[in-house]
Write a protein that holds these residues in place. Structure first.
Motif: not given
Length: 172
Positions: A143-151
């Motif tokens: 989840l974190a790796n998926g969210n990181w580029p979008k933050i």
């Protein structure tokens, strides 16, 4: 063909460092609150569900800059190891709480609440959060790796780390 294209995108994405802004820096003016990020590799990592040993404070006279922040080290040897491969030693998610990133936000990471997973350093914000993080480390990392580029880079927390007293580097 679609799977092949997705595999290429995934491999390319995982091969490149991803920064969603500068390194988290607290009131100490140092990355990771002035703790030596290389020293975590020499600490005995405790099993999931048990508390980790505290991080090792760095020194104000042994530093280097990386990703918009000053990192402090306990020894010149550790600084040199960092300089040779900063991506290996710098905390993931620019020092923000890994569980927070898995939930889509940026909050500070506490240098005493750490875990090395797949040879990468992750920090969390509170002991309670560590419990949530450790319930499903692989799922939370996904989840974190998926969210990181979008933050958004500017959406970093300016809040202090709760229940944390820094051992900021001191000149020797």
């Amino acid at each position: 063909m679609k799977r092949f294209a997705l595999a290429i995108v995934a491999a390319t994405t995982l091969a490149l460092p991803v920064f969603a802004g500068e390194q988290y820096v607290d009131g100490t003016s140092y990355a990771v609150s002035g703790y030596d990020v290389v020293a975590y590799r020499s600490l005995t990592q405790n099993p999931v569900g048990t508390k980790q040993p505290g991080g090792v404070p760095g020194r104000a006279d042994i530093t280097t800059d990386y990703n918009g922040a000053t990192f402090a080290f306990a020894s010149e040897e550790n600084r040199d190891l960092f300089l040779a491969d900063p991506e290996k030693y710098a905390p993931q998610f620019d020092g923000h709480c890994a569980y927070g990133v898995s939930k889509g936000g940026k909050v500070p990471g506490n240098p005493n609440l750490w875990r090395i997973v797949d040879d990468k350093l992750y920090l969390n914000i509170t002991e309670n959060v560590v419990g949530f993080w450790e319930e499903d480390i692989p799922g939370n990392l996904n989840l974190a790796n998926g969210n990181w580029p979008k933050i958004e880079p500017t959406h970093a927390s300016a809040s202090p780390i709760p229940n944390f007293t820094s051992s900021a580097p001191a000149a020797n």
